[in-house]
Write an enzyme that holds these catalytic residues in place. Structure first.
Site, PDB file in Angstrom:
ATOM      1  N   ARG A  72       0.843  -1.193   0.000  1.00 21.12           N
ATOM      2  CA  ARG A  72       0.000   0.000   0.000  1.00 21.12           C
ATOM      3  C   ARG A  72       0.879   1.246   0.000  1.00 21.12           C
ATOM      4  NH1 ARG A  72      -4.995   1.549   4.013  1.00 21.12           N
ATOM      5  NH2 ARG A  72      -3.427   1.472   5.689  1.00 21.12           N
ATOM      6  N   ASP A  86       9.273  -0.187  -9.368  1.00 23.90           N
ATOM      7  CA  ASP A  86      10.662  -0.472  -9.726  1.00 23.90           C
ATOM      8  C   ASP A  86      11.333  -1.420  -8.740  1.00 23.90           C
ATOM      9  OD1 ASP A  86      11.769   2.690 -11.277  1.00 23.90           O
ATOM     10  OD2 ASP A  86      10.598   0.992 -12.047  1.00 23.90           O
ATOM     11  N   GLU A 151     -13.099   4.403   0.470  1.00 23.66           N
ATOM     12  CA  GLU A 151     -13.201   4.590   1.930  1.00 23.66           C
ATOM     13  C   GLU A 151     -13.742   5.972   2.288  1.00 23.66           C
ATOM     14  OE1 GLU A 151      -9.365   3.709   3.546  1.00 23.66           O
ATOM     15  OE2 GLU A 151      -8.281   4.725   1.981  1.00 23.66           O
ATOM     16  N   ASP A 177     -11.788   4.152   7.723  1.00 22.59           N
ATOM     17  CA  ASP A 177     -11.853   5.498   7.133  1.00 22.59           C
ATOM     18  C   ASP A 177     -13.246   5.805   6.615  1.00 22.59           C
ATOM     19  OD1 ASP A 177      -8.475   5.247   6.179  1.00 22.59           O
ATOM     20  OD2 ASP A 177      -9.315   6.906   7.346  1.00 22.59           O
TER      21      ASP A 177
HETATM   22  O1  LIG Z   1      -9.815   2.587   6.445  1.00 21.05           O
HETATM   23  C1  LIG Z   1      -9.467   1.438   6.722  1.00 21.05           C
HETATM   24  O2  LIG Z   1     -10.108   0.645   7.426  1.00 21.05           O
HETATM   25  C2  LIG Z   1      -8.190   0.976   6.135  1.00 21.05           C
HETATM   26  O3  LIG Z   1      -7.852   1.367   5.031  1.00 21.05           O
HETATM   27  C3  LIG Z   1      -7.291   0.164   7.025  1.00 21.05           C
HETATM   28  C4  LIG Z   1      -6.567   1.098   7.980  1.00 21.05           C
HETATM   29  O4  LIG Z   1      -5.918   2.132   7.251  1.00 21.05           O
HETATM   30  C5  LIG Z   1      -5.481   0.320   8.730  1.00 21.05           C
HETATM   31  O5  LIG Z   1      -4.596   1.261   9.256  1.00 21.05           O
HETATM   32  C6  LIG Z   1      -6.003  -0.528   9.856  1.00 21.05           C
HETATM   33  O6  LIG Z   1      -6.440   0.271  10.901  1.00 21.05           O
END
Ligand SMILES: O=C(O)C(=O)C[C@H](O)[C@@H](O)CO
Length: 256
Positions: A72, A86, A151, A177
């Site tokens: 990610r 790369d 999200e 999120d």
């Molecule tokens: O929004 C989410 O849920 C994710 O994308 C996972 C979180 O970013 C990850 O940090 C787990 O808490």
């Protein structure tokens, strides 16, 4: 030498694949996780203290095991995407994708001209195995898997168009999120969030793409598997360690 096969991409149409978030940001911890039976690992460049070199170390550490690395990125930055590709990332997840236009720009960042604008690293890069992979520039995209994260409310509203974007292979729902964005902080099981998660799943499948989600609670993970999610992160390494450590302490010191 041919461009390395991407087993994660190949598995997207099969049984549900179970993964784990990798937040320790070291090759050593990644290799330990890769030996435990998870189908895939999420090497988190967004919230874990990762850099391109630490992500490289994790890619190299897990390469020997039947556990597919998913990397990610922290942002939509095409320069970072170029660096991650790369060093040999073949399954790339990008957070916070809200529109099909953003998704198309992300696809272009992963493609060489004329399909996109990825810069040429050639024999400098692990991705080409330092020049050993023949025809890398014309075949790399065949084994590249691009996952975009939905999200937010706008992402959910645009989910089918995002998923239908040529070059997008999968959509990953970020429940934490998403719940925060729509006013249910820390409550991904709120009915409004669950409805949006289900809509995003259905819209993604309607577009013929795979869908993933994070679900560290077993009841949620099993529900999402029943719904038809294709890949589910069912653990977070740091949380797993903390939970086991606290349980061990409690066995000797009680719940002090
Ligand atoms: O929004 C989410 O849920 C994710 O994308 C996972 C979180 O970013 C990850 O940090 C787990 O808490």
């Amino acid at each position: 030498m041919q461009v390395p096969h991407n087993p994660f991409k190949a598995s997207l149409t099969g049984d549900t694949r179970y993964g784990c978030w990798a937040g320790f940001a070291t090759g050593y911890a990644g290799e330990i996780l890769a030996t435990t039976g998870f189908d895939w690992l999420l090497i988190d460049g967004e919230h874990a203290p990762n850099t391109v070199p630490t992500i490289l170390a994790q890619l190299q550490a897990v390469a020997a095991y039947p556990c597919a690395p998913v990397v990610r990125a922290v942002s939509h930055d095409p320069a970072l995407i170029k660096q991650l590709l790369d060093i040999g990332t073949q399954t790339l997840m990008i957070p916070m994708v809200d529109t099909a236009e953003q998704a198309a720009q992300l696809v272009a960042a992963t493609r060489y001209p004329p399909q996109g604008f990825r810069g040429v690293g050639g024999g400098l890069t692990r991705a080409t195995r330092w020049g050993e992979v023949e025809d890398y520039m014309t075949t790399a995209h065949e084994e590249l898997c691009l996952i975009v994260q939905v999200e937010s409310r706008s992402g959910v509203d645009n989910a089918e168009a995002i998923a239908a974007t040529p070059g997008v292979d999968a959509v990953f729902v970020g429940p934490f999120d998403l719940s925060t964005d729509i006013g249910h902080i820390g409550n991904p099981n709120h009915p409004e969030v669950q409805t949006m998660i289900r809509h995003t799943l259905d819209a993604t499948h309607a577009a013929g793409k795979a869908a993933g989600i994070l679900a560290p609670v077993e009841e949620d993970a099993k529900r999402y598997a029943d719904w038809g999610f294709d890949f589910i992160a069912v653990g977070i390494d740091i949380s797993l360690l903390r939970q086991a450590a606290k349980e061990t302490v409690a066995r000797y010191k009680g719940d002090k």
